[in-house]
Design a protein around this motif. Structure first.
Motif, PDB file in Angstrom:
ATOM      1  N   TYR A   1       0.802  -1.204  -0.110  1.00 33.52           N
ATOM      2  CA  TYR A   1       0.072  -0.045   0.170  1.00 33.52           C
ATOM      3  C   TYR A   1       0.901   1.299   0.175  1.00 33.52           C
ATOM      4  O   TYR A   1       1.773   1.334   0.842  1.00 33.52           O
ATOM      5  N   SER A   2       0.702   2.305  -0.941  1.00 30.76           N
ATOM      6  CA  SER A   2       1.486   3.514  -0.820  1.00 30.76           C
ATOM      7  C   SER A   2       0.984   4.172   0.025  1.00 30.76           C
ATOM      8  O   SER A   2      -0.150   4.762  -0.175  1.00 30.76           O
ATOM      9  N   VAL A   3       1.970   4.557   1.196  1.00 29.72           N
ATOM     10  CA  VAL A   3       1.328   5.171   2.319  1.00 29.72           C
ATOM     11  C   VAL A   3       1.209   6.430   2.125  1.00 29.72           C
ATOM     12  O   VAL A   3       0.196   7.264   2.810  1.00 29.72           O
ATOM     13  N   LYS A   4       1.862   7.399   1.270  1.00 27.09           N
ATOM     14  CA  LYS A   4       1.667   8.628   1.029  1.00 27.09           C
ATOM     15  C   LYS A   4       0.201   8.970   0.441  1.00 27.09           C
ATOM     16  O   LYS A   4      -0.365   9.920   0.676  1.00 27.09           O
ATOM     17  N   THR A   5      -0.472   8.034  -0.138  1.00 27.09           N
ATOM     18  CA  THR A   5      -1.785   8.153  -0.619  1.00 27.09           C
ATOM     19  C   THR A   5      -2.735   8.588   0.352  1.00 27.09           C
ATOM     20  O   THR A   5      -3.640   9.306   0.357  1.00 27.09           O
ATOM     21  N   ASN A   6      -2.561   7.928   1.748  1.00 25.45           N
ATOM     22  CA  ASN A   6      -3.419   8.342   2.756  1.00 25.45           C
ATOM     23  C   ASN A   6      -2.838   7.795   4.125  1.00 25.45           C
ATOM     24  O   ASN A   6      -2.921   6.413   4.101  1.00 25.45           O
TER      25      ASN A   6
ATOM     26  N   ILE B   1       9.626   0.012 -11.841  1.00 27.84           N
ATOM     27  CA  ILE B   1       9.244   0.999 -12.861  1.00 27.84           C
ATOM     28  C   ILE B   1       7.669   1.579 -12.440  1.00 27.84           C
ATOM     29  O   ILE B   1       6.704   1.046 -12.683  1.00 27.84           O
ATOM     30  N   HIS B   2       7.562   2.703 -11.664  1.00 28.91           N
ATOM     31  CA  HIS B   2       6.383   3.069 -11.499  1.00 28.91           C
ATOM     32  C   HIS B   2       6.372   4.563 -12.359  1.00 28.91           C
ATOM     33  O   HIS B   2       7.325   5.338 -12.422  1.00 28.91           O
ATOM     34  N   VAL B   3       5.177   4.598 -12.858  1.00 27.26           N
ATOM     35  CA  VAL B   3       4.739   5.955 -13.715  1.00 27.26           C
ATOM     36  C   VAL B   3       3.405   6.452 -13.429  1.00 27.26           C
ATOM     37  O   VAL B   3       2.379   5.765 -13.273  1.00 27.26           O
ATOM     38  N   ASN B   4       3.553   7.576 -13.130  1.00 30.90           N
ATOM     39  CA  ASN B   4       2.269   8.553 -12.704  1.00 30.90           C
ATOM     40  C   ASN B   4       1.426   8.719 -14.312  1.00 30.90           C
ATOM     41  O   ASN B   4       2.139   9.481 -14.817  1.00 30.90           O
ATOM     42  N   SER B   5       0.382   8.136 -14.379  1.00 32.21           N
ATOM     43  CA  SER B   5      -0.260   8.787 -15.696  1.00 32.21           C
ATOM     44  C   SER B   5      -1.413   9.359 -15.398  1.00 32.21           C
ATOM     45  O   SER B   5      -1.999   9.697 -14.391  1.00 32.21           O
TER      46      SER B   5
ATOM     47  N   THR C   1      -4.344   9.006 -17.240  1.00 37.59           N
ATOM     48  CA  THR C   1      -5.334   8.270 -17.373  1.00 37.59           C
ATOM     49  C   THR C   1      -5.776   7.181 -16.797  1.00 37.59           C
ATOM     50  O   THR C   1      -6.758   6.674 -16.780  1.00 37.59           O
ATOM     51  N   ARG C   2      -4.640   6.536 -16.227  1.00 39.41           N
ATOM     52  CA  ARG C   2      -4.655   5.126 -15.418  1.00 39.41           C
ATOM     53  C   ARG C   2      -5.090   4.058 -16.316  1.00 39.41           C
ATOM     54  O   ARG C   2      -5.507   3.204 -16.104  1.00 39.41           O
ATOM     55  N   SER C   3      -4.789   4.383 -17.574  1.00 37.38           N
ATOM     56  CA  SER C   3      -5.013   3.396 -18.730  1.00 37.38           C
ATOM     57  C   SER C   3      -4.213   2.128 -18.774  1.00 37.38           C
ATOM     58  O   SER C   3      -3.015   2.291 -18.329  1.00 37.38           O
TER      59      SER C   3
ATOM     60  N   GLY D   1       2.341   1.808  -8.577  1.00 38.62           N
ATOM     61  CA  GLY D   1       0.851   2.018  -8.465  1.00 38.62           C
ATOM     62  C   GLY D   1       0.345   2.611  -9.749  1.00 38.62           C
ATOM     63  O   GLY D   1       0.741   2.414 -10.800  1.00 38.62           O
ATOM     64  N   GLY D   2      -0.609   3.514  -9.205  1.00 38.91           N
ATOM     65  CA  GLY D   2      -1.165   4.514 -10.404  1.00 38.91           C
ATOM     66  C   GLY D   2      -2.587   3.721 -10.978  1.00 38.91           C
ATOM     67  O   GLY D   2      -2.916   4.079 -12.173  1.00 38.91           O
ATOM     68  N   PHE D   3      -3.179   2.559 -10.476  1.00 40.21           N
ATOM     69  CA  PHE D   3      -4.276   1.864 -11.089  1.00 40.21           C
ATOM     70  C   PHE D   3      -5.695   2.584 -10.601  1.00 40.21           C
ATOM     71  O   PHE D   3      -5.709   3.322  -9.601  1.00 40.21           O
TER      72      PHE D   3
ATOM     73  N   ILE E   1       3.165  -4.824  -6.612  1.00 40.62           N
ATOM     74  CA  ILE E   1       2.666  -3.875  -6.936  1.00 40.62           C
ATOM     75  C   ILE E   1       2.200  -2.939  -5.632  1.00 40.62           C
ATOM     76  O   ILE E   1       2.164  -3.109  -4.683  1.00 40.62           O
ATOM     77  N   GLU E   2       1.922  -1.498  -6.135  1.00 39.78           N
ATOM     78  CA  GLU E   2       2.071  -0.362  -4.823  1.00 39.78           C
ATOM     79  C   GLU E   2       0.736   0.098  -5.087  1.00 39.78           C
ATOM     80  O   GLU E   2       0.961   1.774  -4.854  1.00 39.78           O
ATOM     81  N   PRO E   3      -0.513  -0.109  -5.167  1.00 40.30           N
ATOM     82  CA  PRO E   3      -1.269   0.563  -5.304  1.00 40.30           C
ATOM     83  C   PRO E   3      -1.716   1.394  -4.054  1.00 40.30           C
ATOM     84  O   PRO E   3      -1.431   1.220  -2.875  1.00 40.30           O
ATOM     85  N   GLY E   4      -2.290   2.874  -4.108  1.00 43.74           N
ATOM     86  CA  GLY E   4      -2.620   3.635  -3.174  1.00 43.74           C
ATOM     87  C   GLY E   4      -3.896   3.947  -3.525  1.00 43.74           C
ATOM     88  O   GLY E   4      -5.028   3.585  -2.846  1.00 43.74           O
ATOM     89  N   SER E   5      -4.342   4.942  -4.244  1.00 37.72           N
ATOM     90  CA  SER E   5      -5.585   5.320  -4.747  1.00 37.72           C
ATOM     91  C   SER E   5      -6.701   4.241  -4.961  1.00 37.72           C
ATOM     92  O   SER E   5      -7.668   4.445  -4.396  1.00 37.72           O
ATOM     93  N   ALA E   6      -6.217   3.043  -5.527  1.00 38.46           N
ATOM     94  CA  ALA E   6      -7.075   2.218  -5.886  1.00 38.46           C
ATOM     95  C   ALA E   6      -7.366   1.300  -4.855  1.00 38.46           C
ATOM     96  O   ALA E   6      -8.546   0.757  -4.800  1.00 38.46           O
TER      97      ALA E   6
ATOM     98  N   ASN F   1      -8.013   9.392  -1.802  1.00 37.97           N
ATOM     99  CA  ASN F   1      -6.767   9.533  -2.088  1.00 37.97           C
ATOM    100  C   ASN F   1      -5.998  11.011  -2.094  1.00 37.97           C
ATOM    101  O   ASN F   1      -6.653  12.132  -2.519  1.00 37.97           O
ATOM    102  N   TYR F   2      -4.847  10.961  -1.505  1.00 38.29           N
ATOM    103  CA  TYR F   2      -4.196  12.603  -1.256  1.00 38.29           C
ATOM    104  C   TYR F   2      -5.255  13.288  -0.472  1.00 38.29           C
ATOM    105  O   TYR F   2      -5.248  14.441  -0.743  1.00 38.29           O
ATOM    106  N   THR F   3      -5.679  12.791   0.762  1.00 40.25           N
ATOM    107  CA  THR F   3      -6.634  13.659   1.388  1.00 40.25           C
ATOM    108  C   THR F   3      -6.404  13.130   2.952  1.00 40.25           C
ATOM    109  O   THR F   3      -5.502  12.348   3.117  1.00 40.25           O
TER     110      THR F   3
HETATM  111  C1  LIG Z   1       6.578   4.990  -6.105  1.00 40.19           C
HETATM  112  C2  LIG Z   1       5.035   5.118  -6.214  1.00 40.19           C
HETATM  113  N1  LIG Z   1       4.214   4.079  -5.963  1.00 40.19           N
HETATM  114  C3  LIG Z   1       2.922   4.071  -5.708  1.00 40.19           C
HETATM  115  C4  LIG Z   1       2.398   5.227  -5.518  1.00 40.19           C
HETATM  116  C5  LIG Z   1       0.587   5.342  -5.575  1.00 40.19           C
HETATM  117  O1  LIG Z   1      -0.060   5.883  -6.750  1.00 40.19           O
HETATM  118  P1  LIG Z   1      -1.570   5.748  -6.857  1.00 40.19           P
HETATM  119  O2  LIG Z   1      -1.925   6.012  -5.206  1.00 40.19           O
HETATM  120  O3  LIG Z   1      -1.849   6.530  -7.900  1.00 40.19           O
HETATM  121  O4  LIG Z   1      -1.949   4.132  -6.900  1.00 40.19           O
HETATM  122  C6  LIG Z   1       2.959   6.640  -6.064  1.00 40.19           C
HETATM  123  C7  LIG Z   1       2.214   7.734  -6.314  1.00 40.19           C
HETATM  124  O5  LIG Z   1       2.896   8.703  -6.841  1.00 40.19           O
HETATM  125  C8  LIG Z   1       4.339   6.338  -6.324  1.00 40.19           C
HETATM  126  O6  LIG Z   1       4.979   7.406  -6.654  1.00 40.19           O
END
Ligand SMILES: Cc1ncc(COP(=O)(O)O)c(C=O)c1O
Length: 390
Positions: free
Chosen positions: A39-44, A179-183, A185-187, A216-218, A252-257, A348-350
């Motif tokens: 879980y991507s901690v920064k997302t929440n 390899i994480h990419v911020n997109s 569209t999350r396509s 992440g980014g899903f 995988i590192e989903p946060g928002s999803a 997410n991010y709140t």
């Molecule tokens: C390295 C990394 N992993 C995971 C995430 C989580 O992304 P999301 O919350 O869009 O799933 C981010 C967000 O920018 C990130 O930078």
């Protein structure tokens, strides 16, 4: 609004959180059982959420020494933490490596740390790849001019250098790629391109990876959007000729999803007025609570407004910033002072991101089987004063 509760307040719907996690778990079990869901901690970063994730066997992906400590405080052990990002401190870096965390290296500075510790076991060390944004459609991914900030570029030879340094430092030559990419569209096509790009690197350097971390980014928990199974099936499809999923672990590192769709903000209408231009509806919510990135245009919302519809209402936040406008609502029942309004899918991010600006943090409840539990008390102005005073 829930009876007798003072607005504003957040509610985390535990059932939705569980459903989002299960969807990813099922997809991983189907397409890549040898995997780590983190879980991507920064997302929440609400401690209740971290403890919940830990209790459900989900690792914590952190991007600062402080988030690393927060994960430890929230009952994580080092082996359940993935440490990422460009600002790792040397002490935290060493603690993470010696404790068995997954550590993804972002810069040459971190390579120096590795060399200093004369590293032999590299199985849980990965190299963050700076993906060339030109492999994506412009509408999917930004940063086309200056590229991404993180990791090492294949195109300028930096990635090759790091691979050879890690290979030399390692007894068995095994390590990971991140390899994480911020997109935008999350396509699903973004993940197809990421996986193809990774496959090319693996082929070129004949890598036998201990893990591949796709970041992440899903989407998750939003009907009509790409599902975890669709993402995972594409990732597997594109990597299967270069990687044996039984040998190489997928992270995988989903946060928002996971958290986005599980959180609501409940608010009240504080004032209604007409200016010469518009109907202004002031609430005790704010964009700093539900969109601190200041990007969203619309929310899923509900209210108990009962009057006949009017053409246009500008819903505003409590702050005294004129641009604290949450959304414009058209052809909707006219709001009155005291009506309720709640905004859904705002996790997410709140919650921990907005900050106690003008008013201190609102409380957070968790709803589970119809029962509400307080998991963060409303911050008082005395709490705020103490926090901001030496
Ligand atoms: C390295 C990394 N992993 C995971 C995430 C989580 O992304 P999301 O919350 O869009 O799933 C981010 C967000 O920018 C990130 O930078």
């Amino acid at each position: 609004m829930i009876k007798n509760l003072q607005t504003p307040y957040f509610v985390i719907r535990e059932e939705l959180l569980s459903q989002n996690v299960e969807a990813f778990r099922n997809a991983l079990n189907l397409f890549w059982p040898n995997s780590i869901l983190s879980y991507s901690v920064k997302t929440n970063a609400l401690p209740w959420i971290l403890k919940w994730m830990r209790a459900h066997d989900i690792s914590a992906e952190v991007v600062s020494d402080e988030e690393y400590q927060l994960a430890l405080l929230s009952s994580y052990s080092p082996t359940q933490i993935v440490l990422n990002g460009p600002i790792k401190g040397e002490i935290c870096f060493r603690e993470a490596i010696s404790g068995g965390s997954v550590v993804n290296i972002d810069s040459a500075k971190e390579l120096k740390y590795l060399e200093r510790y004369g590293l032999l076991q590299t199985e849980r060390i990965g190299i963050r790849v700076n993906v060339d944004p030109s492999i994506f459609q412009n509408e999917d991914v930004g940063y086309q001019e200056d590229g991404f900030r993180f990791g090492f570029s294949e195109e300028n030879g930096e990635l090759k250098k790091v691979i050879s340094i890690i290979q030399k430092a390692s007894t068995d030559g095994n390590f990971g790629l991140h390899i994480h990419v911020n997109s935008i569209t999350r396509s699903v096509d973004v993940y197809r391109q990421i996986a193809k790009y990774a496959a090319k690197i693996i082929r070129k350097y004949q890598l036998e990876l201990s893990y591949i971390d796709i970041g992440g980014g899903f989407f998750g928990g939003v009907p009509e959007k790409t599902t975890p199974e669709e993402y995972l099936s594409v990732i597997r499809e594109e990597l299967k000729n270069e990687i044996d999923p039984a040998i190489t672990c997928l992270i995988i590192e989903p946060g928002s999803a996971l958290i986005g769709s599980a959180v609501e903000l409940h608010a009240s209408i504080l004032d209604v007025k007409d200016t010469v231009h518009a109907r202004i509806v002031t609430t005790d919510a704010s964009r700093i609570y539900i969109d601190p990135l200041w990007l969203k245009k619309n929310y899923l919302f509900s209210s108990n407004a009962k009057k006949p519809s009017i053409p246009r209402q500008v819903i505003c936040g409590y702050t005294c910033m004129d641009h604290d406008r949450i959304m414009v609502i058209e052809d909707y029942p006219e709001f009155s002072i005291g009506d309720d309004i709640s905004f859904q899918r705002v996790g997410n991010y709140t919650v921990t991101f907005g900050g106690p600006f003008i008013r201190p943090y609102p409380p957070v409840y968790v709803e589970s089987n119809g029962e509400l539990t307080l998991v963060r008390k409303a911050m008082t102005i005395k709490d705020y004063y103490r926090m901001e005073t030496v």
